[in-house]
Design a protein around this motif. Structure first.
Motif, short mmCIF file in Angstrom:
data_model
loop_
_atom_site.label_atom_id
_atom_site.label_comp_id
_atom_site.label_asym_id
_atom_site.label_seq_id
_atom_site.Cartn_x
_atom_site.Cartn_y
_atom_site.Cartn_z
N MET A 18 0.85 -1.19 0.00
CA MET A 18 0.00 0.00 0.00
C MET A 18 0.89 1.24 0.00
SD MET A 18 -3.16 -0.98 -0.18
CE MET A 18 -4.16 0.39 0.38
N THR A 19 0.33 2.35 -0.48
CA THR A 19 1.12 3.56 -0.63
C THR A 19 1.11 4.41 0.64
OG1 THR A 19 -0.76 4.80 -1.54
CG2 THR A 19 0.66 3.63 -3.11
N TYR A 20 2.04 5.34 0.68
CA TYR A 20 2.13 6.29 1.79
C TYR A 20 2.73 7.59 1.26
CZ TYR A 20 3.48 8.45 6.20
OH TYR A 20 3.61 9.34 7.25
N ASN A 21 2.30 8.70 1.80
CA ASN A 21 2.82 10.00 1.39
C ASN A 21 2.49 11.03 2.46
OD1 ASN A 21 0.08 9.40 -0.35
ND2 ASN A 21 0.06 11.44 0.57
N PRO A 22 3.18 12.16 2.45
CA PRO A 22 2.84 13.23 3.40
C PRO A 22 1.53 13.91 3.03
CG PRO A 22 4.62 13.93 1.95
CD PRO A 22 4.39 12.47 1.68
N ARG A 23 0.90 14.54 4.00
CA ARG A 23 -0.38 15.19 3.80
C ARG A 23 -0.32 16.32 2.77
NH1 ARG A 23 -4.62 15.13 7.52
NH2 ARG A 23 -3.18 14.32 9.10
N TYR A 24 0.83 17.00 2.70
CA TYR A 24 0.90 18.17 1.82
C TYR A 24 0.79 17.81 0.33
CZ TYR A 24 5.99 17.24 1.13
OH TYR A 24 7.22 16.71 0.83
N TYR A 25 0.92 16.55 -0.02
CA TYR A 25 0.74 16.16 -1.42
C TYR A 25 -0.67 16.49 -1.91
CZ TYR A 25 5.13 13.49 -1.84
OH TYR A 25 6.45 13.11 -1.91
N ILE A 26 -1.65 16.46 -1.02
CA ILE A 26 -3.03 16.80 -1.40
C ILE A 26 -3.07 18.20 -2.00
CG2 ILE A 26 -5.40 17.08 -0.58
CD1 ILE A 26 -4.69 15.16 1.74
N ASP A 27 -2.38 19.13 -1.36
CA ASP A 27 -2.35 20.52 -1.85
C ASP A 27 -1.55 20.64 -3.14
OD1 ASP A 27 -3.86 21.38 0.32
OD2 ASP A 27 -2.08 21.75 1.55
N LEU A 28 -0.43 19.88 -3.23
CA LEU A 28 0.40 19.97 -4.43
C LEU A 28 -0.37 19.50 -5.66
CD1 LEU A 28 3.90 18.64 -3.21
CD2 LEU A 28 3.11 21.01 -3.39
N LEU A 29 -1.10 18.40 -5.53
CA LEU A 29 -1.87 17.89 -6.66
C LEU A 29 -3.05 18.80 -7.00
CD1 LEU A 29 -0.14 15.33 -6.00
CD2 LEU A 29 -2.13 13.96 -6.66
N GLY A 30 -3.72 19.28 -5.95
CA GLY A 30 -4.88 20.14 -6.18
C GLY A 30 -4.51 21.45 -6.86
N ALA A 31 -3.40 22.04 -6.47
CA ALA A 31 -2.97 23.31 -7.05
C ALA A 31 -2.61 23.18 -8.52
CB ALA A 31 -1.79 23.88 -6.26
N TRP A 32 -2.21 21.98 -8.96
CA TRP A 32 -1.89 21.76 -10.36
C TRP A 32 -3.15 21.56 -11.20
CZ3 TRP A 32 1.41 22.79 -13.86
CH2 TRP A 32 1.43 22.09 -15.08
#
Length: 388
Positions: free
Chosen positions: A162-176
């Motif tokens: 299963m995958t794992y990532n920091p919470r801030y990736y949500i903002d990085l993807l959304g802003a793009w």
């Protein structure tokens, strides 16, 4: 809950970001190793095994490359790697789904929108040059491999595969401009909380199934190759209506099966048969991430292999990774027998809890029974999309 150290980093450097395609073995090693540095202060990070990632991403090693293409990219700033991404053209996916989709995967970045934007822009350009019309991800080849962004449930390490990532990736993807395509769920089923009705009903359900000439048995590891072939037909048929599914060809399934053979416990690989034909399967794997979390930088040598061998008996978490029944045999009680037998054997072997993952948010046929067993939806993952 406080953000982890990796979530707290916010780069403000004004230096330009440069993107380079991965073309050499050295660059591939840098691509694979970047997450180890990015997550070095995150206690929930589990390193991928270097040798497994290398083979996955190397043409001639993994059968994906026989029919499809990808390009890996590294982001640099101030002579330091600050991000990575893969642009993926899964031709089999597009043929099977009559689509023109492109994918991105293996995305990692420091907490800096300019870095993420440079990576997404580069991947999007590569996909558009292939004539593709959408950008979907994160997907590491297809939904048959680890995929989706963790968007809820950051307080525990991921379980196996299963995958794992920091919470801030949500903002990085959304802003793009990437938007939600679909969410997938992971459920935690604790021994002390589980409604054990399936376990109590196992014998009765087995008797009812026997009247229809349906039997349940565990996999025969001595006849593994033939068993894998029997399972492949069900795997490709039982999930064919799932979002984004693409059937595995013989080489891909054999590759996955040989990987799983190293970690599965045959007591938790169950086959339902109707007059000798496999019609349903469940595959559960011990959570080897409980060991891999302590394997430095994903290297098995010199000490990682010893940790893996000695630690397997100490694993107390199970992942229900696959559970499916051919459509015409559903709602007969096969799924209930699977769950009941997993409970019974899991308790016998001392497992404390199991994760059922991943399950599409709208798959009520799977989600409702797990909820009825008091399964807790404790992690949510998201696949994003963007027209390009």
């Amino acid at each position: 809950m406080d953000a982890s150290p990796v979530q707290q980093r916010k780069q403000q450097s004004g230096a330009a970001v440069s993107i380079e395609p991965v073309q050499s073995k050295k660059q591939l090693g840098q691509f694979i190793d970047f997450p180890h540095d990015l997550y070095k202060d995150d206690p929930n990070y589990v390193p991928e095994l270097f040798i497994a990632q290398r083979d996955l991403l190397t043409p001639g090693k993994h059968p994906f490359h026989d029919h499809s293409t990808l390009q890996l990219f590294l982001a640099w700033r101030d002579n330091k790697i600050v991000g990575r991404i893969a642009a993926i053209h899964n031709k089999n996916h597009n043929v099977f789904n009559n689509a023109n989709d492109g994918f991105f995967g293996f995305f990692e970045s420091i907490n800096d929108q300019s870095v993420a934007d440079a990576l997404f822009q580069t991947a999007e350009k590569w996909l558009k040059e292939k004539g593709l019309q959408t950008m979907i991800g994160p997907v590491n080849f297809s939904t048959n491999e680890p995929c989706a962004l963790l968007v809820d449930g950051f307080d525990m390490p991921p379980v196996a595969m299963m995958t794992y990532n920091p919470r801030y990736y949500i903002d990085l993807l959304g802003a793009w401009g990437l938007q939600k395509k679909v969410d997938t769920y992971a459920f935690r089923i604790k021994d002390e909380n589980v409604n054990d009705k399936p376990q109590r009903m196992v014998q009765l359900l087995k008797e009812r199934l026997a009247q229809r000439n349906i039997t349940i048995r565990k996999i025969n590891m001595k006849d593994f190759k033939a068993e894998a072939e029997r399972v492949r037909g069900v795997y490709n048929a039982a999930w064919d209506k799932n979002m984004g599914f693409v059937p595995m060809n013989d080489k891909e399934f054999d590759y996955m099966a040989n990987d799983l053979k190293l970690v599965v416990d045959p007591d938790f690989v169950l086959l339902a048969e109707h007059e000798g034909k496999v019609i349903g399967i469940t595959i559960c794997i011990p959570d080897v991430n409980q060991i891999l979390i302590n394997v430095k930088r994903g290297r098995l040598f010199p000490t990682g292999l010893l940790k893996l061998l000695l630690g397997k008996s100490k694993i107390k978490v199970l992942r229900i990774a696959v559970l499916g029944v051919l459509e015409e045999y559903r709602k007969l009680g096969i799924e209930g027998v699977f769950y009941g037998m997993i409970m019974e054997k899991g308790r016998e072997k001392g497992y404390r809890w199991a994760e059922a993952s991943w399950i599409l948010e709208h798959n009520d046929m799977m989600n409702k029974p797990i909820e009825h067993m008091n399964g807790e939806r404790y992690k949510t993952y998201r696949i994003y999309e963007k027209a390009i």
